[in-house]
Write a protein that holds these residues in place. Structure first.
Motif, mmCIF file in Angstrom:
data_model
loop_
_atom_site.group_PDB
_atom_site.id
_atom_site.type_symbol
_atom_site.label_atom_id
_atom_site.label_comp_id
_atom_site.label_asym_id
_atom_site.label_seq_id
_atom_site.Cartn_x
_atom_site.Cartn_y
_atom_site.Cartn_z
ATOM 1 N N SER A 251 0.851 -1.182 0.000
ATOM 2 C CA SER A 251 0.000 0.000 0.000
ATOM 3 C C SER A 251 0.890 1.236 0.000
ATOM 4 C CB SER A 251 -0.929 0.008 1.219
ATOM 5 O OG SER A 251 -0.169 0.013 2.419
ATOM 6 N N HIS A 378 -7.092 -1.925 -4.136
ATOM 7 C CA HIS A 378 -6.548 -0.797 -3.383
ATOM 8 C C HIS A 378 -7.626 0.265 -3.196
ATOM 9 C CE1 HIS A 378 -2.619 -2.515 -4.579
ATOM 10 N NE2 HIS A 378 -2.142 -1.868 -3.536
ATOM 11 N N LEU A 385 -4.861 -1.940 1.204
ATOM 12 C CA LEU A 385 -4.853 -3.035 0.240
ATOM 13 C C LEU A 385 -5.644 -4.194 0.821
ATOM 14 C CD1 LEU A 385 -3.915 -4.844 -2.140
ATOM 15 C CD2 LEU A 385 -1.794 -5.236 -0.863
#
Length: 611
Positions: A251, A378, A385
């Motif tokens: 992420s 996402h 995530l």
């Protein structure tokens, strides 16, 4: 380790200081214990004996010290540290030493640790190996050569033998050259596509691909004396392709997906990008600046977590010390596998890597990775995530069902492993379906009969008994996801449907069809669209990998013999309150699912539906 927490990890000096802050507590303990080549870091048990635990604790530090001492001026800067490493190697490989590492057996754990030792010896050859006497060199090589005389598993372990034999080539020590060729050829059998491998088991795709198969392939390519080896070129080509899809496991804030086994290795999650920087490896579809961003941000976020003991040692656990989630091979020294990231320190002070800007990559909103069997989602801001999986399976290690076979894994909410299965609170059944005949002794999926990953949903079929079949469809629609369970059963069943776990703080709201918890990291909840009940429960402490105490919204259903369809939606809204969450409604007929998110209609067709 507040000093590590405050390290900005911007320069080579910062990385060097981080290594020193992490390794010096280990070497102080080793000195206090008056041991060489082994260190006692704790008393928890493993599948291998205590002497091997202590040897592992020493040898794993060499993943960091080899790159550091690749530069002779660093030996001059830290002579005591270098002398401890060098004397430990000499004592460990000397049969007459009380600290001798011993005669090894088939499948010996110390074959794993030979990878770190061989890499250290190659990187420090002039300063270390060349300074040994002929007798010391012979003893060292004879001890290492045991890996050519025993059976090792046909997995990433083959790379440890490849690294040892690559070292033998460099120092002109005789070894079975056909063994090196055979091992390199065997590795090719594990290759899938787009840079992805499996590691010995085709249904288990986890971090052993980036920090194992890819990492060692790049090490071999950079360290082998045969730079034009076709295998070196193959490994580089695969690494170039791998980066573009592996980046999706991260992420924007640097957190990597908590998934699979060996998570106690922590920031080794980003070690692939460190190995690529060391090997001067460019990527296809990802810049080196973006790789640097992922690497350093991953390490930064890890250094903010309470992952250290009061002695400054890396603990067993994930985001906090936790033996519940550990595998049988996690010894007190095992977490130092994370030192593989410090291969960066083999780069010189003036290497271009240190001047590269850190550039955040673009993360796809929703994308299928067929090789890791994931539908990756996402959030719009890239800070969260969620990975929707199906078809992963690990049969050998602790908590395989929780680490591989839940419906979804999250960088914000993590996942939980069970302490027991008798009561729901012991099972901590987040992100999964648990079932029982008696409302005790629940079980979750451990092996699917069928699975498919589609662009807009994930499907699997589970048969817990021969007379019970459950088809499950999971449809991401962040921050919600929809689950549809089509059940054919000849037994009466109790079902528990768990949403995401979240830290046990904030505000809890319970209703018959909707329950949610607003917490310090976001909102998790569950909404039922078929009759049942739900509430926010409190699982046993130390079950979740991220949070020691948790809230878990959970739905409960009772199913009679026959056919039943259960529909629900689970909420995992990172860094948002429930008031910020879009409403959701769901309808299902035939093969078509219609859902309304914030009033906007969407449809998904389920090809495998029984309807």
């Amino acid at each position: 380790m507040n000093v590590v927490k405050e390290n900005p990890l911007k320069t080579r000096q910062d990385l060097e200081q981080a290594l020193l802050d992490l390794v010096q507590p280990v070497y102080r303990i080793m000195a206090a214990q008056e041991k060489q080549g082994r260190v006692h870091l704790g008393d928890s048990g493993t599948v291998y004996d205590q002497p091997r635990q202590e040897i592992e604790g020493f040898l794993r530090t060499l993943w960091g010290l080899g790159p550091l001492f690749h530069h002779p001026e660093k030996i001059a800067a830290y002579p005591t540290l270098f002398d401890q490493a060098k004397s430990g190697i000499l004592a460990g490989t000397n049969p007459d030493s009380p600290f001798y590492w011993g005669e090894l057996q088939d499948y010996d754990q110390l074959f794993v640790e030979m990878g770190a030792l061989a890499t250290f010896l190659i990187l420090t050859k002039k300063s270390c190996y060349d300074s040994f006497t002929k007798a010391e060199q012979k003893q060292l090589c004879q001890w290492l050569n045991q890996i050519n005389q025993h059976t090792i598993p046909p997995t990433n372990w083959l790379f440890f033998r490849i690294l040892v034999n690559s070292f033998f080539e460099i120092v002109n020590y005789p070894f079975p050259t056909e063994q090196l060729e055979n091992d390199l050829a065997e590795i090719q059998r594990y290759y899938l596509a787009d840079g992805w491998y499996f590691d010995g088991y085709e249904n288990q795709i986890d971090y052993y691909i980036p920090f194992g198969m890819q990492y060692y392939g790049l090490l071999y390519a950079q360290l082998t004396s045969h730079k034009e080896s076709p295998y070196a070129k193959i490994f580089r080509k695969r690494a170039a392709a791998f980066a573009a899809t592996f980046k999706d496991w991260f992420s924007k804030n640097g957190a990597a997906l908590p998934f699979g086994r060996s998570l106690t290795y922590r920031f080794a999650q980003s070690a692939f990008f460190a190995a690529a920087a060391f090997a001067k490896q460019d990527f296809t579809g990802l810049s080196q600046a973006e790789g640097k961003y992922l690497l350093l941000n991953n390490m930064r976020q890890w250094f903010q977590q309470p992952i250290f003991t009061t002695d400054g040692l890396l603990s067993i656990g994930y985001a906090y010390p936790n033996l519940v989630m550990a595998e049988g091979y996690n010894a007190p020294g095992s977490p130092y596998w994370a030192f593989k990231n410090f291969i960066l320190l083999a780069l010189s002070e003036d290497d271009a890597f240190w001047q590269l800007p850190e550039t955040c990559p673009d993360f796809p909103k929703q994308v299928v990775n067929p090789h890791s069997r994931m539908l990756l989602v996402h959030s719009d801001d890239g800070q969260e995530l969620q990975a929707f999986t199906s078809g992963q399976h690990s049969h050998e290690h602790a908590h395989g069902q929780a680490k591989y076979e839940k419906y979804v894994y999250s960088t914000t909410f993590g996942f939980s492993v069970p302490k027991g299965s008798v009561l729901p609170k012991q099972g901590a059944f987040d992100s999964t379906l648990a079932l029982s005949e008696q409302a005790i002794n629940y079980q979750t999926a451990f092996g699917f009969k069928e699975y498919r990953i589609h662009d807009d949903y994930v499907y699997n079929l589970w048969q817990p008994w021969s007379d019970v079949t459950i088809k499950t469809f999971v449809i991401p629609c962040y921050p919600w996801h929809i689950r549809i369970h089509q059940i054919e059963t000849q037994r009466s069943l109790h079902l528990l449907a768990g949403s995401f776990s979240a830290p046990k703080d904030g505000q809890v709201t319970n209703g018959k069809q909707l329950a949610y918890a607003e917490t310090s990291v976001g909102t998790t909840g569950i909404k039922l669209f078929t009759p049942g009940s739900c509430e926010v429960t409190q699982p046993e402490p130390n079950t979740n990998l991220l949070y020691p105490q948790t809230h878990l919204p959970q739905g409960h259903f009772e199913v009679a013999p026959g056919k039943e369809t259960i529909i629900l939606a689970c909420l995992g809204h990172a860094r948002k309150n429930f008031s910020d969450t879009p409403t959701i409604e769901v309808a299902f007929k035939g093969k078509k699912v219609s859902y309304w998110l914030a009033g906007k209609e969407h449809t998904v067709t389920l090809a495998e539906s029984m309807e």
